[in-house]
Design a protein around this motif. Structure first.
Motif, PDB file in Angstrom:
ATOM      1  N   ASN A 111       0.823  -1.217   0.000  1.00 15.92           N
ATOM      2  CA  ASN A 111       0.000   0.000   0.000  1.00 15.92           C
ATOM      3  C   ASN A 111       0.856   1.266   0.000  1.00 15.92           C
ATOM      4  OD1 ASN A 111       0.742   0.542   2.770  1.00 15.92           O
ATOM      5  ND2 ASN A 111      -0.920  -0.810   3.462  1.00 15.92           N
ATOM      6  N   GLY A 112       2.187   1.107   0.151  1.00 13.09           N
ATOM      7  CA  GLY A 112       3.114   2.228   0.012  1.00 13.09           C
ATOM      8  C   GLY A 112       3.259   3.126   1.216  1.00 13.09           C
ATOM      9  N   THR A 113       2.428   2.927   2.216  1.00 14.24           N
ATOM     10  CA  THR A 113       2.426   3.879   3.340  1.00 14.24           C
ATOM     11  C   THR A 113       3.660   3.759   4.236  1.00 14.24           C
ATOM     12  OG1 THR A 113       1.141   2.346   4.703  1.00 14.24           O
ATOM     13  CG2 THR A 113      -0.094   3.953   3.394  1.00 14.24           C
ATOM     14  N   LEU A 114       4.377   2.635   4.157  1.00 12.77           N
ATOM     15  CA  LEU A 114       5.538   2.425   5.019  1.00 12.77           C
ATOM     16  C   LEU A 114       6.868   2.702   4.314  1.00 12.77           C
ATOM     17  CD1 LEU A 114       4.425  -0.915   6.765  1.00 12.77           C
ATOM     18  CD2 LEU A 114       4.088   1.445   7.547  1.00 12.77           C
ATOM     19  N   ILE A 115       6.783   3.166   3.070  1.00 18.49           N
ATOM     20  CA  ILE A 115       8.007   3.372   2.297  1.00 18.49           C
ATOM     21  C   ILE A 115       8.496   4.815   2.444  1.00 18.49           C
ATOM     22  CG2 ILE A 115       9.110   3.169   0.032  1.00 18.49           C
ATOM     23  CD1 ILE A 115       7.021   1.127  -0.731  1.00 18.49           C
ATOM     24  N   SER A 149      -7.596   8.496   6.850  1.00 22.60           N
ATOM     25  CA  SER A 149      -7.500   9.864   6.338  1.00 22.60           C
ATOM     26  C   SER A 149      -6.088  10.246   5.901  1.00 22.60           C
ATOM     27  CB  SER A 149      -7.998  10.856   7.401  1.00 22.60           C
ATOM     28  OG  SER A 149      -7.254  10.717   8.602  1.00 22.60           O
ATOM     29  N   PHE A 150      -5.082   9.433   6.258  1.00 20.26           N
ATOM     30  CA  PHE A 150      -3.701   9.741   5.877  1.00 20.26           C
ATOM     31  C   PHE A 150      -3.168   8.810   4.789  1.00 20.26           C
ATOM     32  CE2 PHE A 150      -4.177  10.847  10.399  1.00 20.26           C
ATOM     33  CZ  PHE A 150      -3.942  12.217  10.329  1.00 20.26           C
ATOM     34  N   ALA A 151      -4.000   7.860   4.340  1.00 18.10           N
ATOM     35  CA  ALA A 151      -3.534   6.824   3.414  1.00 18.10           C
ATOM     36  C   ALA A 151      -3.033   7.408   2.096  1.00 18.10           C
ATOM     37  CB  ALA A 151      -4.660   5.822   3.151  1.00 18.10           C
ATOM     38  N   PHE A 152      -3.747   8.386   1.550  1.00 19.03           N
ATOM     39  CA  PHE A 152      -3.370   8.939   0.245  1.00 19.03           C
ATOM     40  C   PHE A 152      -2.018   9.638   0.309  1.00 19.03           C
ATOM     41  CE2 PHE A 152      -3.292  12.376  -2.887  1.00 19.03           C
ATOM     42  CZ  PHE A 152      -3.584  11.682  -4.056  1.00 19.03           C
ATOM     43  N   ASP A 153      -1.857  10.528   1.244  1.00 20.25           N
ATOM     44  CA  ASP A 153      -0.610  11.291   1.337  1.00 20.25           C
ATOM     45  C   ASP A 153       0.591  10.374   1.567  1.00 20.25           C
ATOM     46  OD1 ASP A 153      -1.968  13.663   0.984  1.00 20.25           O
ATOM     47  OD2 ASP A 153      -2.239  14.008   3.136  1.00 20.25           O
ATOM     48  N   LYS A 154       0.418   9.357   2.409  1.00 19.61           N
ATOM     49  CA  LYS A 154       1.521   8.434   2.673  1.00 19.61           C
ATOM     50  C   LYS A 154       1.837   7.564   1.464  1.00 19.61           C
ATOM     51  CE  LYS A 154       1.007   8.091   7.698  1.00 19.61           C
ATOM     52  NZ  LYS A 154       0.750   7.179   8.842  1.00 19.61           N
ATOM     53  N   ALA A 155       0.797   7.138   0.747  1.00 18.14           N
ATOM     54  CA  ALA A 155       1.018   6.318  -0.449  1.00 18.14           C
ATOM     55  C   ALA A 155       1.739   7.121  -1.528  1.00 18.14           C
ATOM     56  CB  ALA A 155      -0.314   5.794  -0.977  1.00 18.14           C
ATOM     57  N   VAL A 156       1.324   8.363  -1.717  1.00 14.45           N
ATOM     58  CA  VAL A 156       1.972   9.221  -2.729  1.00 14.45           C
ATOM     59  C   VAL A 156       3.441   9.447  -2.363  1.00 14.45           C
ATOM     60  CG1 VAL A 156       2.037  11.557  -3.690  1.00 14.45           C
ATOM     61  CG2 VAL A 156      -0.155  10.356  -3.472  1.00 14.45           C
ATOM     62  N   LYS A 157       3.705   9.694  -1.102  1.00 15.78           N
ATOM     63  CA  LYS A 157       5.093   9.884  -0.672  1.00 15.78           C
ATOM     64  C   LYS A 157       5.898   8.605  -0.892  1.00 15.78           C
ATOM     65  CE  LYS A 157       8.392  12.349   1.032  1.00 15.78           C
ATOM     66  NZ  LYS A 157       8.936  13.467   0.226  1.00 15.78           N
ATOM     67  N   GLY A 158       5.266   7.449  -0.631  1.00 20.31           N
ATOM     68  CA  GLY A 158       5.937   6.179  -0.876  1.00 20.31           C
ATOM     69  C   GLY A 158       6.283   5.986  -2.339  1.00 20.31           C
ATOM     70  N   ILE A 159       5.361   6.349  -3.225  1.00 18.12           N
ATOM     71  CA  ILE A 159       5.612   6.245  -4.668  1.00 18.12           C
ATOM     72  C   ILE A 159       6.772   7.156  -5.066  1.00 18.12           C
ATOM     73  CG2 ILE A 159       4.640   6.698  -6.963  1.00 18.12           C
ATOM     74  CD1 ILE A 159       1.869   6.004  -5.726  1.00 18.12           C
ATOM     75  N   GLN A 160       6.754   8.367  -4.579  1.00 15.63           N
ATOM     76  CA  GLN A 160       7.831   9.316  -4.904  1.00 15.63           C
ATOM     77  C   GLN A 160       9.196   8.798  -4.424  1.00 15.63           C
ATOM     78  OE1 GLN A 160       6.134  12.727  -2.933  1.00 15.63           O
ATOM     79  NE2 GLN A 160       5.147  13.488  -4.813  1.00 15.63           N
TER      80      GLN A 160
END
Length: 496
Positions: A111-115, A149-160
């Protein structure tokens, strides 16, 4: 109408490949569900993972299985690590070290949130080959599906971080539902700014938690919108990011237009999985019924299980379903995806034909209602300002309205039936009522002895054949409807 001659030849070849795999399965991808624990609890999770679950697949059984596979089949097998959230496994990097040591290529679904930056660098140092990160819409839609509520921002940061610090092939996977179906272009534009290699769009499925969230499932029109969106971006020469539809479902005229290969469900034929409990299964998205467990790596040899079990997947599922047997798509579909097949009822839960039938019935009901109120309402129904023009374009594209009436008819007649099916049914019903009425009136006439006079029944006049007002032409990817007026003027309406 079924498949044309060229398609039949292609699917005959695919069928032969399928039969060969029934006898001699060839493993090419092995999934490990490292854990059923996840830091999110998504509405549509196929495995129903959550933070409350704590099952971890012990590394010793992973190592044992990898060694068996290497000895039996070499290191050409691709190893896919998933969950839950696979990065929560305490021995994650020890596991990937073993994978590297044995010479396998590997990738991860997350889900990218931990990257964060450190995690991305660590993944690169451990030779990650590919990564798929979920992004199910823009902020509002993604957070709603992910229930965080924080899933999107964390996933986007993980992708970046992945794009910046790794050389792995990066993919964003978007689950398309009623929440985000009309935001596809906005999603595409946003993902394009992230500089990933690949955008993979898949429709939400009635599996896992989504079985109880049926209001999010796509209908036929929405499925067509999704597939057409993918097709348009795949043929665009200026497209800077690869866009594709997932491996699920036979999609008729969109086959090879929305992905590189024809549909072919390989669960149990070339794909196997091991759950967090150690159970050996075909695909992790298939129902976790005990009867579908083929063995367990804690007790059994994976290779022996692979070579001798999986019989439920190595036969034609569609042969067990009455509806599938009657379906024109059966040769190509073969029961569709294993993960949306109900193995208890032996029937599909979700497939193209089911969507088409529901949609066609809905449109027919609406059209017949209008015609009953006004039998001369065809021109209103197909007027330029009516959505039914587009709806009937979709119906004609589906080739599925009246398979029983058009089975042995030409394409031209079939299109005529598609356009005027509801009207024909109404007129035929009307004629039958007139005949019944005339017959009853005739029997009421009596002679002087009070006996019924049997007169020759009058037949209701047949309605004249209705000449098509609308005509469909052009290739499937460039549909247009032309309307002829009494003065034979042509009004074109494009709805690509």
């Amino acid at each position: 109408m079924g498949l044309n001659k060229e398609q039949i030849e292609i699917y005959d070849e695919i069928e032969q490949t399928r039969k060969d795999l029934y006898k001699n399965p060839k493993l090419d991808t092995l999934f490990f569900e490292l854990t059923d624990e996840c830091n999110l609890a998504c509405l549509h999770c196929g495995s129903s993972c959550s933070p409350e679950k704590r099952t971890m697949l012990p590394k010793e059984y992973i190592f044992k299985t990898l060694k068996e596979v290497k000895d039996a089949y070499g290191s050409e097998i691709f190893i896919a690590l998933t969950g839950g959230e696979p990065l929560l496994h305490p021995d994650f990097f020890e596991i990937v070290d073993k994978i590297n040591e044995l010479g396998f290529s590997w990738g991860i679904t997350t889900n990218g949130t931990l990257i964060d930056e450190e995690m991305a660098k660590k993944l690169e140092n451990h030779h990650m080959g590919s990564i798929s990160i979920s992004l199910d819409g823009l902020k509002e839609e993604h957070n709603k599906l992910r229930r965080n509520s924080f899933a999107f921002d964390k996933a986007v940061k993980g992708i970046q971080n992945v794009v910046q610090y790794t050389k792995a092939i990066s993919m964003v996977t978007t689950v398309v539902s009623k929440l985000n179906i009309h935001s596809l272009q906005a999603i595409y534009d946003f993902v394009l700014t992230l500089n990933v290699n690949h955008l993979r769009l898949i429709n939400i499925e009635p599996i896992g938690r989504a079985k109880d969230e049926k209001e999010y499932l796509l209908d036929y029109q929405e499925m067509d919108e999704l597939l057409e969106f993918i097709r348009i971006h795949r043929v665009n020469k200026d497209n800077k990011m690869q866009v594709t539809y997932g491996c699920s479902h036979y999609v008729d005229m969109y086959e090879t237009l929305v992905r590189d290969n024809y549909f072919f469900c390989t669960a149990g034929l070339s794909v196997a999985s091991i759950t967090a409990e150690g159970n050996i299964v075909a695909c992790l998205n298939i129902d976790r019924y005990p009867i579908l467990n083929q063995g367990n790596v804690k007790e059994d040899s994976f290779v022996k299980v692979w070579e001798n079990e999986f019989k439920v997947y190595r036969k034609d599922r569609s042969a067990q379903c009455g509806e599938c047997k009657k379906c024109n798509y059966r040769l190509a579909c073969k029961g569709d995806s294993a993960h949306t097949w109900d193995f208890m009822l032996n029937e599909p839960r979700y497939c193209l034909r089911m969507l088409e039938k529901d949609y066609c019935n809905k449109i027919q009901d609406l059209t017949i209602e209008k015609l009953i109120d006004n039998p001369n309402a065809l021109e209103d129904i197909f007027s330029d300002d009516s959505n039914n023009v587009k709806n009937y374009g979709l119906l004609m594209k589906s080739k599925m309205i009246y398979p029983d009436l058009t089975k042995k008819r030409s394409t031209k007649t079939f299109y005529y039936t598609c356009l005027y099916g509801p009207y024909r049914l109404y007129q035929e019903d009307l004629n039958e009522k007139e005949n019944e009425f005339i017959g009853k009136e005739t029997l009421k006439e009596k002679d002087n002895d009070n006996k019924p006079i049997m007169k020759k029944e009058k037949k209701a006049k047949k309605k004249p054949n209705i000449k098509p007002m609308l005509r469909l032409y052009g290739p499937p990817i460039s549909r247009r409807i032309i309307k002829k007026t009494k003065k034979h003027r042509r009004i074109k309406q494009n709805f690509d």
